[in-house]
Design a protein around this motif. Structure first.
Motif, PDB file in Angstrom:
ATOM      1  N   LEU A  22       0.805  -1.218   0.000  1.00  0.00           N
ATOM      2  CA  LEU A  22       0.000   0.000   0.000  1.00  0.00           C
ATOM      3  C   LEU A  22       0.839   1.269   0.000  1.00  0.00           C
ATOM      4  O   LEU A  22       0.354   2.337  -0.366  1.00  0.00           O
ATOM      5  CB  LEU A  22      -0.930   0.017   1.220  1.00  0.00           C
ATOM      6  N   GLN A  23       2.084   1.185   0.404  1.00  0.00           N
ATOM      7  CA  GLN A  23       2.921   2.374   0.496  1.00  0.00           C
ATOM      8  C   GLN A  23       3.395   2.816  -0.887  1.00  0.00           C
ATOM      9  O   GLN A  23       3.565   1.994  -1.787  1.00  0.00           O
ATOM     10  CB  GLN A  23       4.145   2.091   1.370  1.00  0.00           C
ATOM     11  N   THR A  24       3.623   4.118  -1.015  1.00  0.00           N
ATOM     12  CA  THR A  24       4.219   4.627  -2.250  1.00  0.00           C
ATOM     13  C   THR A  24       5.724   4.536  -2.108  1.00  0.00           C
ATOM     14  O   THR A  24       6.285   4.751  -1.029  1.00  0.00           O
ATOM     15  CB  THR A  24       3.825   6.099  -2.488  1.00  0.00           C
ATOM     16  N   GLY A  25       6.381   4.199  -3.181  1.00  0.00           N
ATOM     17  CA  GLY A  25       7.831   4.037  -3.136  1.00  0.00           C
ATOM     18  C   GLY A  25       8.555   5.360  -3.091  1.00  0.00           C
ATOM     19  O   GLY A  25       8.034   6.398  -3.506  1.00  0.00           O
ATOM     20  N   LYS A  26       9.776   5.352  -2.589  1.00  0.00           N
ATOM     21  CA  LYS A  26      10.580   6.567  -2.549  1.00  0.00           C
ATOM     22  C   LYS A  26      11.149   6.875  -3.922  1.00  0.00           C
ATOM     23  O   LYS A  26      11.655   7.962  -4.160  1.00  0.00           O
ATOM     24  CB  LYS A  26      11.704   6.422  -1.530  1.00  0.00           C
ATOM     25  N   ALA A  28       9.486   7.449  -6.501  1.00  0.00           N
ATOM     26  CA  ALA A  28       8.615   8.399  -7.182  1.00  0.00           C
ATOM     27  C   ALA A  28       9.189   9.806  -7.095  1.00  0.00           C
ATOM     28  O   ALA A  28       9.070  10.588  -8.034  1.00  0.00           O
ATOM     29  CB  ALA A  28       7.222   8.359  -6.566  1.00  0.00           C
ATOM     30  N   SER A  29       9.831  10.135  -5.996  1.00  0.00           N
ATOM     31  CA  SER A  29      10.412  11.471  -5.865  1.00  0.00           C
ATOM     32  C   SER A  29      11.768  11.555  -6.552  1.00  0.00           C
ATOM     33  O   SER A  29      12.285  12.631  -6.769  1.00  0.00           O
ATOM     34  CB  SER A  29      10.544  11.851  -4.398  1.00  0.00           C
ATOM     35  N   SER A  45      12.857  12.940   5.324  1.00  0.00           N
ATOM     36  CA  SER A  45      11.547  12.932   4.663  1.00  0.00           C
ATOM     37  C   SER A  45      10.456  13.432   5.598  1.00  0.00           C
ATOM     38  O   SER A  45       9.277  13.281   5.304  1.00  0.00           O
ATOM     39  CB  SER A  45      11.220  11.506   4.192  1.00  0.00           C
ATOM     40  N   THR A  49       4.816   8.330   8.279  1.00  0.00           N
ATOM     41  CA  THR A  49       3.379   8.193   8.067  1.00  0.00           C
ATOM     42  C   THR A  49       2.829   7.032   8.886  1.00  0.00           C
ATOM     43  O   THR A  49       3.583   6.240   9.460  1.00  0.00           O
ATOM     44  CB  THR A  49       3.088   7.940   6.573  1.00  0.00           C
TER      45      THR A  49
END
Length: 137
Positions: A22-26, A28-29, A45, A49
């Motif tokens: 469910l987490q967004t990967g790092k 992406a940034s 960061s 969360t």
């Protein structure tokens, strides 16, 4: 007790997989960093969360149950895994043959009966051949 521990381990495993997915990967940034975005890729960061905290808690539970199950299952083995594998003949230890039983009518043992060989003279060697004289002109 062990069944409850296995069930807790399986539930923790399933929850850990779901929370991580469910987490967004790092990453992406990372693409935005090359475009001149103001976010830093390797810097702090900010606050963690809820999914990050949940991942840490479930991962600790998963590791503790894994370690506990490994320790409790470790003492149950009674024989080696390799016990049924045949050893090569060179590695097998064999007992020396038993000496023959003494017979009352047998003669007394001699030096050769005890396994001691009599001293033997070395074989004579052939004399060396004489050198041929050099032929002169």
């Amino acid at each position: 007790m062990q069944i409850a521990l296995i069930l807790l381990h399986l539930v923790a495993c399933a929850i850990l997989v779901l929370v991580v997915l469910l987490q967004t990967g790092k990453g992406a940034s990372l693409g935005a960093a090359f475009g001149g975005a103001s976010q830093t890729v390797f810097g702090s960061s900010g606050a963690q969360t809820f999914l990050g905290k949940m991942t840490t808690i479930v991962a600790v539970i998963f590791m503790v149950t894994s370690l506990t199950l490994a320790i409790t299952a470790g003492g149950k083995g009674s024989k080696s895994v390799m016990a049924d594998v045949a050893q090569p003949a060179a590695q097998q230890e064999s007992a020396p043959p038993a000496p023959p039983k003494a017979d009352a009518t047998a003669p007394a043992p001699t030096a050769t009966d005890k396994g001691v060989a009599p001293a033997e003279k070395p074989a004579p060697q052939a004399p060396a051949a004489p050198a041929k004289p050099a032929e002169g002109k």
